[in-house]
Design a protein around this motif. Structure first.
Motif, PDB file in Angstrom:
ATOM      1  N   PHE A   7     -33.099 -20.799  -9.807  1.00  0.00           N
ATOM      2  CA  PHE A   7     -32.105 -20.141 -10.418  1.00  0.00           C
ATOM      3  C   PHE A   7     -31.179 -19.769  -9.181  1.00  0.00           C
ATOM      4  O   PHE A   7     -31.422 -19.058  -8.329  1.00  0.00           O
ATOM      5  CB  PHE A   7     -32.236 -19.091 -11.036  1.00  0.00           C
ATOM      6  CG  PHE A   7     -33.333 -19.465 -12.396  1.00  0.00           C
ATOM      7  CD1 PHE A   7     -32.999 -20.385 -13.475  1.00  0.00           C
ATOM      8  CD2 PHE A   7     -34.560 -19.496 -12.175  1.00  0.00           C
ATOM      9  CE1 PHE A   7     -33.743 -20.472 -14.602  1.00  0.00           C
ATOM     10  CE2 PHE A   7     -35.718 -19.917 -13.198  1.00  0.00           C
ATOM     11  CZ  PHE A   7     -35.192 -20.398 -14.402  1.00  0.00           C
ATOM     12  N   PRO A   8     -29.712 -20.210  -9.295  1.00  0.00           N
ATOM     13  CA  PRO A   8     -28.776 -19.864  -8.228  1.00  0.00           C
ATOM     14  C   PRO A   8     -28.595 -18.281  -8.185  1.00  0.00           C
ATOM     15  O   PRO A   8     -28.297 -17.837  -7.092  1.00  0.00           O
ATOM     16  CB  PRO A   8     -27.465 -20.245  -8.651  1.00  0.00           C
ATOM     17  CG  PRO A   8     -27.953 -21.516  -9.846  1.00  0.00           C
ATOM     18  CD  PRO A   8     -29.141 -21.134 -10.252  1.00  0.00           C
ATOM     19  N   ASP A   9     -28.903 -17.535  -9.241  1.00  0.00           N
ATOM     20  CA  ASP A   9     -28.615 -16.098  -9.326  1.00  0.00           C
ATOM     21  C   ASP A   9     -30.136 -15.543  -8.812  1.00  0.00           C
ATOM     22  O   ASP A   9     -30.220 -14.189  -8.980  1.00  0.00           O
ATOM     23  CB  ASP A   9     -28.011 -15.596 -10.603  1.00  0.00           C
ATOM     24  CG  ASP A   9     -29.032 -15.832 -11.671  1.00  0.00           C
ATOM     25  OD1 ASP A   9     -29.771 -16.699 -11.703  1.00  0.00           O
ATOM     26  OD2 ASP A   9     -28.708 -15.078 -12.651  1.00  0.00           O
ATOM     27  N   HIS A  25     -36.190 -14.689 -10.625  1.00  0.00           N
ATOM     28  CA  HIS A  25     -35.631 -13.250 -10.463  1.00  0.00           C
ATOM     29  C   HIS A  25     -36.822 -12.279 -10.349  1.00  0.00           C
ATOM     30  O   HIS A  25     -37.665 -12.117 -11.373  1.00  0.00           O
ATOM     31  CB  HIS A  25     -34.971 -12.958 -11.653  1.00  0.00           C
ATOM     32  CG  HIS A  25     -33.888 -13.860 -12.220  1.00  0.00           C
ATOM     33  ND1 HIS A  25     -34.003 -15.005 -12.738  1.00  0.00           N
ATOM     34  CD2 HIS A  25     -32.450 -13.959 -11.699  1.00  0.00           C
ATOM     35  CE1 HIS A  25     -33.134 -15.676 -12.761  1.00  0.00           C
ATOM     36  NE2 HIS A  25     -32.115 -15.115 -12.333  1.00  0.00           N
ATOM     37  N   LEU A  26     -36.754 -11.384  -9.282  1.00  0.00           N
ATOM     38  CA  LEU A  26     -37.816 -10.376  -9.033  1.00  0.00           C
ATOM     39  C   LEU A  26     -37.971  -9.545 -10.182  1.00  0.00           C
ATOM     40  O   LEU A  26     -39.171  -9.134 -10.691  1.00  0.00           O
ATOM     41  CB  LEU A  26     -37.534  -9.789  -7.768  1.00  0.00           C
ATOM     42  CG  LEU A  26     -38.851  -8.806  -7.456  1.00  0.00           C
ATOM     43  CD1 LEU A  26     -40.024  -9.317  -7.317  1.00  0.00           C
ATOM     44  CD2 LEU A  26     -38.306  -7.861  -5.870  1.00  0.00           C
ATOM     45  N   GLU A  47     -30.548  -5.617   5.648  1.00  0.00           N
ATOM     46  CA  GLU A  47     -28.859  -5.629   5.526  1.00  0.00           C
ATOM     47  C   GLU A  47     -28.405  -7.054   5.792  1.00  0.00           C
ATOM     48  O   GLU A  47     -28.982  -7.828   6.384  1.00  0.00           O
ATOM     49  CB  GLU A  47     -28.338  -4.825   6.532  1.00  0.00           C
ATOM     50  CG  GLU A  47     -26.940  -4.683   6.335  1.00  0.00           C
ATOM     51  CD  GLU A  47     -26.371  -3.663   7.389  1.00  0.00           C
ATOM     52  OE1 GLU A  47     -25.280  -3.880   7.985  1.00  0.00           O
ATOM     53  OE2 GLU A  47     -26.908  -2.780   7.981  1.00  0.00           O
ATOM     54  N   GLY A  48     -27.533  -7.646   4.688  1.00  0.00           N
ATOM     55  CA  GLY A  48     -27.087  -8.752   4.603  1.00  0.00           C
ATOM     56  C   GLY A  48     -28.085  -9.888   4.081  1.00  0.00           C
ATOM     57  O   GLY A  48     -27.773 -10.972   3.841  1.00  0.00           O
ATOM     58  N   ALA A  49     -29.218  -9.681   3.632  1.00  0.00           N
ATOM     59  CA  ALA A  49     -30.218 -10.560   2.955  1.00  0.00           C
ATOM     60  C   ALA A  49     -30.072 -10.163   1.591  1.00  0.00           C
ATOM     61  O   ALA A  49     -30.206  -9.425   1.006  1.00  0.00           O
ATOM     62  CB  ALA A  49     -31.512 -10.288   3.400  1.00  0.00           C
ATOM     63  N   SER A  50     -29.718 -11.481   0.792  1.00  0.00           N
ATOM     64  CA  SER A  50     -29.599 -11.306  -0.629  1.00  0.00           C
ATOM     65  C   SER A  50     -30.682 -11.660  -1.288  1.00  0.00           C
ATOM     66  O   SER A  50     -30.842 -11.560  -2.544  1.00  0.00           O
ATOM     67  CB  SER A  50     -28.231 -12.102  -1.023  1.00  0.00           C
ATOM     68  OG  SER A  50     -28.412 -13.506  -0.545  1.00  0.00           O
TER      69      SER A  50
END
Length: 116
Positions: A7-9, A25-26, A47-50
């Motif tokens: 899933f892209p999101d 999704h977690l 930081e910066g990791a999505s």
């Protein structure tokens, strides 16, 4: 990657022992499994990791069965004829990742099949 479970999101990528990726999704996993709930509660965001990446020692087949339970309505229904491989995977991973409602449901299903 597993296209059905990418899933892209998604907020986490689970990597199987065969190196197949599952982006899910977690929050969905954490809602049902203590293991993932603990992961959310103890997370230290980078930081910066999505997207988090988690390498698992489980097979792609087992992970797929486990995740499809959460994402596909009626993937496993207690009391309905279910292939053994699916039941075994659901029982293994629901036990390992502390997903008690699913584990109880699979055990109940097995007790119906193998009643004494």
């Amino acid at each position: 990657k597993d296209e059905r479970l990418w899933f892209p999101d998604g907020s986490i990528v689970l990597i199987s022992e065969e190196k197949t990726g599952f982006r899910v999704h977690l929050s969905v996993l954490a809602k049902h499994c203590q293991y993932f709930r603990d992961m959310v509660e103890n997370a230290h965001p980078t930081e910066g990791a999505s997207v988090q990446v988690l390498h698992l020692s489980d097979s792609s087949e087992d992970i797929s069965h486990f995740l499809r339970f959460f994402y596909e309505m009626f993937y496993f229904v207690d009391g309905r004829v279910t292939p053994y491989r699916k039941l075994a995977a659901l029982l293994r991973l629901s036990t390992k990742y502390l997903c008690d409602p699913l584990r109880r449901s699979v055990i109940n299903h097995l007790s119906l099949i193998y009643s004494s």
